[in-house]
Design a protein around this motif. Sequence first.
Motif, PDB file in Angstrom:
ATOM      1  N   ILE A  94      51.874  87.573  54.253  1.00 22.67           N
ATOM      2  CA  ILE A  94      51.018  86.806  55.170  1.00 22.67           C
ATOM      3  C   ILE A  94      51.639  86.655  56.558  1.00 22.67           C
ATOM      4  O   ILE A  94      52.840  86.396  56.681  1.00 22.67           O
ATOM      5  N   GLY A  95      50.797  86.815  57.569  1.00 22.81           N
ATOM      6  CA  GLY A  95      51.241  86.601  58.940  1.00 22.81           C
ATOM      7  C   GLY A  95      51.132  85.121  59.259  1.00 22.81           C
ATOM      8  O   GLY A  95      50.064  84.527  59.101  1.00 22.81           O
ATOM      9  N   THR A  96      52.223  84.507  59.686  1.00 27.65           N
ATOM     10  CA  THR A  96      52.212  83.054  59.924  1.00 27.65           C
ATOM     11  C   THR A  96      53.414  82.649  60.782  1.00 27.65           C
ATOM     12  O   THR A  96      54.514  83.204  60.625  1.00 27.65           O
ATOM     13  N   GLY A 183      47.115  84.875  52.160  1.00 21.78           N
ATOM     14  CA  GLY A 183      48.144  85.679  51.500  1.00 21.78           C
ATOM     15  C   GLY A 183      48.316  85.353  50.032  1.00 21.78           C
ATOM     16  O   GLY A 183      48.130  84.215  49.592  1.00 21.78           O
ATOM     17  N   GLY A 184      48.680  86.388  49.270  1.00 22.86           N
ATOM     18  CA  GLY A 184      49.018  86.173  47.862  1.00 22.86           C
ATOM     19  C   GLY A 184      47.808  86.314  46.957  1.00 22.86           C
ATOM     20  O   GLY A 184      47.471  85.398  46.206  1.00 22.86           O
ATOM     21  N   ARG A 185      47.171  87.483  47.030  1.00 15.99           N
ATOM     22  CA  ARG A 185      45.950  87.747  46.247  1.00 15.99           C
ATOM     23  C   ARG A 185      46.063  87.336  44.773  1.00 15.99           C
ATOM     24  O   ARG A 185      45.123  86.796  44.211  1.00 15.99           O
ATOM     25  N   ALA A 332      35.473  81.749  51.667  1.00 13.69           N
ATOM     26  CA  ALA A 332      36.731  82.142  51.025  1.00 13.69           C
ATOM     27  C   ALA A 332      37.931  81.622  51.811  1.00 13.69           C
ATOM     28  O   ALA A 332      38.906  81.118  51.236  1.00 13.69           O
ATOM     29  N   ASP A 333      37.876  81.717  53.133  1.00 15.81           N
ATOM     30  CA  ASP A 333      39.014  81.286  53.970  1.00 15.81           C
ATOM     31  C   ASP A 333      39.220  79.779  53.919  1.00 15.81           C
ATOM     32  O   ASP A 333      40.343  79.295  53.826  1.00 15.81           O
ATOM     33  N   THR A 334      38.134  79.032  54.042  1.00 13.26           N
ATOM     34  CA  THR A 334      38.290  77.575  54.075  1.00 13.26           C
ATOM     35  C   THR A 334      38.614  77.011  52.688  1.00 13.26           C
ATOM     36  O   THR A 334      39.381  76.073  52.548  1.00 13.26           O
ATOM     37  N   GLY A 336      40.190  78.760  50.493  1.00  9.61           N
ATOM     38  CA  GLY A 336      41.491  79.327  50.137  1.00  9.61           C
ATOM     39  C   GLY A 336      41.428  80.201  48.906  1.00  9.61           C
ATOM     40  O   GLY A 336      42.102  79.950  47.898  1.00  9.61           O
ATOM     41  N   MET A 337      40.596  81.247  48.972  1.00 12.71           N
ATOM     42  CA  MET A 337      40.602  82.212  47.859  1.00 12.71           C
ATOM     43  C   MET A 337      40.428  83.618  48.398  1.00 12.71           C
ATOM     44  O   MET A 337      39.937  83.831  49.510  1.00 12.71           O
ATOM     45  N   ASP A 338      40.819  84.574  47.595  1.00 17.99           N
ATOM     46  CA  ASP A 338      40.876  85.960  48.032  1.00 17.99           C
ATOM     47  C   ASP A 338      39.489  86.590  48.099  1.00 17.99           C
ATOM     48  O   ASP A 338      38.732  86.563  47.124  1.00 17.99           O
ATOM     49  N   THR A 339      39.183  87.212  49.241  1.00 20.52           N
ATOM     50  CA  THR A 339      37.871  87.847  49.418  1.00 20.52           C
ATOM     51  C   THR A 339      37.688  89.061  48.497  1.00 20.52           C
ATOM     52  O   THR A 339      36.568  89.349  48.086  1.00 20.52           O
ATOM     53  N   PHE A 475      58.701  97.977  54.404  1.00 22.29           N
ATOM     54  CA  PHE A 475      58.008  96.893  55.117  1.00 22.29           C
ATOM     55  C   PHE A 475      58.020  95.564  54.364  1.00 22.29           C
ATOM     56  O   PHE A 475      57.975  94.499  54.976  1.00 22.29           O
ATOM     57  N   GLU A 476      58.051  95.646  53.023  1.00 20.60           N
ATOM     58  CA  GLU A 476      58.031  94.390  52.261  1.00 20.60           C
ATOM     59  C   GLU A 476      59.423  93.784  52.113  1.00 20.60           C
ATOM     60  O   GLU A 476      59.561  92.691  51.560  1.00 20.60           O
ATOM     61  N   THR A 477      60.473  94.475  52.562  1.00 16.47           N
ATOM     62  CA  THR A 477      61.821  93.904  52.417  1.00 16.47           C
ATOM     63  C   THR A 477      62.432  93.451  53.750  1.00 16.47           C
ATOM     64  O   THR A 477      62.969  92.353  53.831  1.00 16.47           O
TER      65      THR A 477
HETATM   66  C1  PTT Z   1      45.874  91.123  51.869  1.00 14.02           C
HETATM   67  C2  PTT Z   1      44.397  91.298  51.643  1.00 14.02           C
HETATM   68  C3  PTT Z   1      43.785  92.053  52.739  1.00 14.02           C
HETATM   69  S1  PTT Z   1      44.559  93.460  53.200  1.00 14.02           S
HETATM   70  C4  PTT Z   1      42.630  91.656  53.329  1.00 14.02           C
HETATM   71  S2  PTT Z   1      41.969  92.461  54.660  1.00 14.02           S
HETATM   72  W1  PTT Z   1      43.531  94.157  55.093  1.00 14.02           W
HETATM   73  C5  PTT Z   1      41.874  90.510  52.837  1.00 14.02           C
HETATM   74  N1  PTT Z   1      41.934  89.447  53.827  1.00 14.02           N
HETATM   75  C6  PTT Z   1      41.501  88.204  53.440  1.00 14.02           C
HETATM   76  C7  PTT Z   1      41.054  87.242  54.363  1.00 14.02           C
HETATM   77  O1  PTT Z   1      41.063  87.543  55.681  1.00 14.02           O
HETATM   78  N2  PTT Z   1      40.604  86.040  53.920  1.00 14.02           N
HETATM   79  C8  PTT Z   1      40.620  85.758  52.572  1.00 14.02           C
HETATM   80  N3  PTT Z   1      40.179  84.569  52.178  1.00 14.02           N
HETATM   81  N4  PTT Z   1      41.040  86.646  51.667  1.00 14.02           N
HETATM   82  C9  PTT Z   1      41.498  87.850  52.068  1.00 14.02           C
HETATM   83  N5  PTT Z   1      41.914  88.751  51.135  1.00 14.02           N
HETATM   84  C10 PTT Z   1      42.384  90.065  51.471  1.00 14.02           C
HETATM   85  O2  PTT Z   1      43.801  90.021  51.507  1.00 14.02           O
HETATM   86  C11 PTT Z   1      46.669  91.049  56.623  1.00 14.02           C
HETATM   87  C12 PTT Z   1      46.862  92.302  57.448  1.00 14.02           C
HETATM   88  C13 PTT Z   1      46.028  93.263  56.768  1.00 14.02           C
HETATM   89  S3  PTT Z   1      44.364  92.961  56.858  1.00 14.02           S
HETATM   90  C14 PTT Z   1      46.519  94.339  56.152  1.00 14.02           C
HETATM   91  S4  PTT Z   1      45.510  95.481  55.342  1.00 14.02           S
HETATM   92  C15 PTT Z   1      47.932  94.679  56.251  1.00 14.02           C
HETATM   93  N6  PTT Z   1      48.633  94.200  55.098  1.00 14.02           N
HETATM   94  C16 PTT Z   1      49.996  94.215  55.140  1.00 14.02           C
HETATM   95  C17 PTT Z   1      50.789  94.133  53.956  1.00 14.02           C
HETATM   96  O3  PTT Z   1      50.296  93.953  52.828  1.00 14.02           O
HETATM   97  N7  PTT Z   1      52.151  94.277  54.097  1.00 14.02           N
HETATM   98  C18 PTT Z   1      52.728  94.431  55.328  1.00 14.02           C
HETATM   99  N8  PTT Z   1      54.055  94.560  55.400  1.00 14.02           N
HETATM  100  N9  PTT Z   1      51.998  94.485  56.456  1.00 14.02           N
HETATM  101  C19 PTT Z   1      50.652  94.339  56.374  1.00 14.02           C
HETATM  102  N10 PTT Z   1      49.920  94.325  57.521  1.00 14.02           N
HETATM  103  C20 PTT Z   1      48.506  94.078  57.501  1.00 14.02           C
HETATM  104  O4  PTT Z   1      48.247  92.680  57.461  1.00 14.02           O
HETATM  105  P1  PTT Z   1      47.832  89.726  50.998  1.00 14.02           P
HETATM  106  P2  PTT Z   1      47.359  88.610  56.369  1.00 14.02           P
HETATM  107 MG1  PTT Z   1      47.694  89.470  53.777  1.00 14.02          MG
HETATM  108  C21 PTT Z   1      40.662  86.573  56.642  1.00 14.02           C
HETATM  109  O5  PTT Z   1      47.847  88.823  52.254  1.00 14.02           O
HETATM  110  O6  PTT Z   1      47.972  88.856  49.834  1.00 14.02           O
HETATM  111  O7  PTT Z   1      48.892  90.765  51.133  1.00 14.02           O
HETATM  112  O8  PTT Z   1      46.418  90.379  50.884  1.00 14.02           O
HETATM  113  O9  PTT Z   1      47.895  88.502  54.893  1.00 14.02           O
HETATM  114  O10 PTT Z   1      48.273  87.800  57.155  1.00 14.02           O
HETATM  115  O11 PTT Z   1      45.957  88.169  56.362  1.00 14.02           O
HETATM  116  O12 PTT Z   1      47.516  90.100  56.898  1.00 14.02           O
HETATM  117  O13 PTT Z   1      42.243  95.319  55.766  1.00 14.02           O
END
Ligand code: PTT
Length: 608
Positions: A94-96, A183-185, A332-334, A336-339, A475-477
């Motif tokens: 998650i970006g934060t 973040g954190g599907r 979903a955003d408000t 707090g659940m995964d889209t 990227f994840e480390t």
């Molecule tokens: C990420 C997953 C994605 S991946 C998306 S759109 W993507 C969905 N976004 C959601 C959302 O929005 N709201 C909501 N309620 N649920 C959502 N679920 C989905 O969550 C995301 C960006 C994106 S946008 C992507 S591809 C890239 N992902 C990265 C990654 O995984 N690792 C990394 N090192 N860099 C990345 N860069 C990009 O970041 P999760 P974020 Mg994410 C409104 O969280 O659990 O990994 O699921 O977190 O900050 O939103 O960044 O077309």
Amino acid sequence: MAGWTGRILRVDLTRKKAVAQELDAAVAKSFIGGRGLAIKILWDELPPGVDPLSPHNKLVFATGPLTGLPGPNFGKLVVAAKSPLTRGYGDGNIGTWAAVNLRKAGYDALVVEGKAEKPSYIYIENDKVEVLDATEYWGLNAWAVEEKLQKIYGRDAAVITIGPAGENLVRFATVISQKGRSGGRPGMGAVMGSKNLKAIVVKGRGEIPLADKAAYQKLAVEAVREGSSSPSYSFWMRQGTTSTVEWAQEASVLPTYNFSEGQFDEFSKVGGAMVEKFETDLKSCPLCFMACGHWVPAESGTVEVDYENLAMLGPNLGIGDLSKVGELNRIADTMGMDTISLGNVLGYVMEASERGYGAKLGFEVEWGDYEAAKQLALDIAYRRGVGDLLAEGVKHISERIGGQDFAIHVKGLEVSAYDCHAAPAMALAYATSPIGAHHKDAWVISWEVKTDRFGYTREKAAKVIELQRIRGGWFETFVGCRFPWVEVSMSLEWYPKLFKAATGVDASPEYFNEVGDRIYALIRAFWIREHGWWDREMDMPPAKWFKNPLTRGPLKGAHLDYQGYNQLLDYYYELRGWDKNGVPTRETLSKLGLGYVAKELEKYVEVH
Ligand code: PTT
């Protein structure tokens, strides 16, 4: 230890105690940070078979040595725990501003343990750490809580929170920050809720220690310059990930009607061009030069839309209207659940109705019925009526009412937005992803559709592993966003150089790859230990892609082939040094410095 702050903050909610612990230098070298540090902690510290929603699970927020530094997009962190959705390893990225502030406060990671007696939040300001009463915030939506906490602590206070879905233990609840970031599907928000933890507030004012500050700053400027002068940069800034809708339609991989088809007649109404036309705002994670957060109007306000959200809440449900899709995204955003999981659950329910399972569900809902989708989304967040069952995710629902052949998941995590009837390598990527079906570790499909699309070759298995090493390892480390490399072709070569300037560690691509392999093997071991058994069936993509061919479009008739897929999986295991059941061999574990893991695995499976 330059680069790392060298400290992990542990907060025990049961005892309301916080302690800063030294980060072991050998662990830092072998696992770097982020996902690496998270799996090391979870493997070493969780009691095997632990209930993910019990106080004994641990919720890890882990940064890496590049997190929080200026440069190509290092404003992210990994949130990880044992998943309540899959009962395996779960994480998200998650970006934060909390990622940046945590490092400035002097910590590489925050580990939350135990369970608070009543609703609480954690306040961190450098060495001051408090567990405070959150009773007045419990029940509020994620955006409202962030606003309230920032009113108290100021705009420079970073906030991570959960919404009602996390409180109500929806198994695909996420953690939310800065409104557009989720973040954190695999249910990291539910783990937070199970600990009675509503929010985390972080302020930090220290400096992140660097091995060679001047060299780092110079490299960071050059890398960003390369990325932002890429030919694709201006189009990216206009549409971000949302242009993937048009690309996916063209490639026949746009999830449509619960992954039954790869094309949607009304795709252009929810595509990148439409987003560009109606955009009201553009937002980004901290320290980012690429701003992927495109905001558009929805029924009750504006919202950030990304490709996954548009595809899963639009075409996958038969809805071709940007403002309606935006509204489902906003819920979903408000809440707090995964889209992605929400789009799968709603798609599953619509298909179940069509196939005559209505009586078992207690209601019927047609494709494209937006009002019903909206109501169900809210019922899920609050676990009202049938929402209580739907909040369990598609694997569990289908085990209860039937229809496993059209429940679209791998290992319990719902599939993200790429249909794989005609994409075997992408199906393999989903099936072997370390958290269940997510695209982040190997978005191989963009390469696959340009090659021998229908083939089941060794080259494809090798490509999946190559991407898993970079995306899931690098990227994840060190923890940064992969978009500069994926979307604007910034060279990968910058990262070892930036890493060396930050940490002093001479990091070659091979070093990052090996760390990636170590993490993959340990995560696989974690899954095996937590399930108590394993076989290759766990690495199978959804049955629908094999059994129900596409019925329309240029690829009409396309489907996956069992024999071909099994061949692909064999190649994958062989290249990874895992046996025919997907268990890392003794030799592989020992080569990766994980000899101690084999002993534990022997309790559950045969280790060759
Ligand atoms: C990420 C997953 C994605 S991946 C998306 S759109 W993507 C969905 N976004 C959601 C959302 O929005 N709201 C909501 N309620 N649920 C959502 N679920 C989905 O969550 C995301 C960006 C994106 S946008 C992507 S591809 C890239 N992902 C990265 C990654 O995984 N690792 C990394 N090192 N860099 C990345 N860069 C990009 O970041 P999760 P974020 Mg994410 C409104 O969280 O659990 O990994 O699921 O977190 O900050 O939103 O960044 O077309």
